[in-house]
Design an enzyme around this catalytic site. Sequence first.
Site, mmCIF file in Angstrom:
data_model
loop_
_atom_site.group_PDB
_atom_site.id
_atom_site.type_symbol
_atom_site.label_atom_id
_atom_site.label_comp_id
_atom_site.label_asym_id
_atom_site.label_seq_id
_atom_site.Cartn_x
_atom_site.Cartn_y
_atom_site.Cartn_z
ATOM 1 N N ASN A 9 50.916 88.194 78.395
ATOM 2 C CA ASN A 9 50.215 88.777 77.252
ATOM 3 C C ASN A 9 50.685 88.007 76.016
ATOM 4 O OD1 ASN A 9 49.163 90.297 75.203
ATOM 5 N ND2 ASN A 9 50.393 92.127 75.590
ATOM 6 N N LYS A 11 49.585 88.121 73.088
ATOM 7 C CA LYS A 11 49.425 88.891 71.843
ATOM 8 C C LYS A 11 48.751 88.012 70.780
ATOM 9 C CE LYS A 11 53.141 91.804 73.337
ATOM 10 N NZ LYS A 11 54.165 92.780 73.047
ATOM 11 N N HIS A 98 47.033 98.871 75.708
ATOM 12 C CA HIS A 98 48.384 98.402 75.392
ATOM 13 C C HIS A 98 48.967 99.311 74.305
ATOM 14 C CE1 HIS A 98 51.660 95.975 73.843
ATOM 15 N NE2 HIS A 98 51.660 95.368 75.027
ATOM 16 N N GLU A 100 50.529 98.753 71.712
ATOM 17 C CA GLU A 100 50.277 98.323 70.324
ATOM 18 C C GLU A 100 48.879 98.749 69.886
ATOM 19 O OE1 GLU A 100 51.420 94.227 70.962
ATOM 20 O OE2 GLU A 100 53.473 94.920 71.281
ATOM 21 N N GLU A 170 54.423 100.264 80.935
ATOM 22 C CA GLU A 170 55.180 99.583 79.890
ATOM 23 C C GLU A 170 55.836 100.623 78.991
ATOM 24 O OE1 GLU A 170 53.696 95.330 79.162
ATOM 25 O OE2 GLU A 170 52.544 96.636 77.876
ATOM 26 N N GLY A 176 59.269 94.227 73.606
ATOM 27 C CA GLY A 176 59.707 93.350 72.521
ATOM 28 C C GLY A 176 61.054 93.729 71.933
ATOM 29 N N SER A 216 60.116 93.570 77.958
ATOM 30 C CA SER A 216 61.287 92.683 77.944
ATOM 31 C C SER A 216 61.637 92.114 79.316
ATOM 32 C CB SER A 216 62.497 93.384 77.316
ATOM 33 O OG SER A 216 62.216 93.735 75.979
ATOM 34 N N GLY A 238 56.801 88.238 75.349
ATOM 35 C CA GLY A 238 57.570 87.128 74.775
ATOM 36 C C GLY A 238 57.788 85.961 75.731
HETATM 37 P P1 PGA Z 1 57.517 91.909 75.970
HETATM 38 O O1 PGA Z 1 56.033 92.497 75.868
HETATM 39 O O2 PGA Z 1 57.631 91.244 77.325
HETATM 40 O O3 PGA Z 1 57.629 90.935 74.837
HETATM 41 O O4 PGA Z 1 58.454 93.060 75.835
HETATM 42 C C1 PGA Z 1 55.379 93.061 76.977
HETATM 43 C C2 PGA Z 1 54.027 93.550 76.551
HETATM 44 O O5 PGA Z 1 53.897 94.050 75.424
HETATM 45 O O6 PGA Z 1 53.039 93.463 77.310
#
Ligand code: PGA
Length: 255
Positions: A9, A11, A98, A100, A170, A176, A216, A238
């Site tokens: 992802n 983003k 998601h 977010e 998630e 993140g 993460s 990330g």
């Molecule tokens: P992250 O994000 O691996 O940076 O924690 C995962 C995601 O939001 O899909």
Amino acid sequence: MRKKIVAGNWKMNLDLQEGISLFSEITNMVKDEVRGNQEVIVCSSFVHLASLAAHSKSLNNVFVGAQNLSQEEKGAFTGEISATQIKSTGASHVIIGHSERRAIFNEDNETLSKKTDKALEHGLTPIFCIGETQEERESGSFFDVLKKQLKEGVFHLSDVDFSKIVLAYEPVWAIGTGLTASPEQAQEVHAFIREEIASQYNQEIADSISILYGGSCNPKNAAEIFAKEDIDGGLIGGASLKSRDFLDIVNVFNV
Ligand code: PGA
């Protein structure tokens, strides 16, 4: 056998040229690694989709996905992107729900269920995300929260449609933040999700749905997490922006 999936992802990162160049780095490295029931999916901003999908067409088991779609079919919705438009780029998947999108853009379960319908109607595979906040985890209400997200987001689907989706767990507190759910915490939730699917649909469908872990995930912790029986891969934020890290996560399924 369930599909083993590593989905990136990206983003809201990378301009068009950077995205194309990262994708070709990734595909050059993974093209010989992804086999059998494995899939690699890269979910990028809309701007990249057509270019990446043109490139992935020739590759087995490598797919391109969007990160959002409109629940509307078409028309006067300035700034929105429809399922048909996404599909026409050659992308095959779309992330829906998601955290977010839920938290920053106020997308509720009702909206997300409509987006899921729209994606399926147009032959896009939803990667439907659920997850609890830190507060919900600490108060112990997280199983109820997850159950509600499933019930209102995807449990209205027919057996046939439900069998087409991918789920991602998630935990919001792990996204993140560098904090990861322990493999045991993640497995506990994945097993719970599978039980909920079995009681809503049936055991066969529950056993066939891929449930990804996200939050993460990195080359150091992925092997231990993906080794758990109900965890079928990851949704990677990330670490998907670095080709080497992403490949190392994809390779977890090859050892
Ligand atoms: P992250 O994000 O691996 O940076 O924690 C995962 C995601 O939001 O899909």
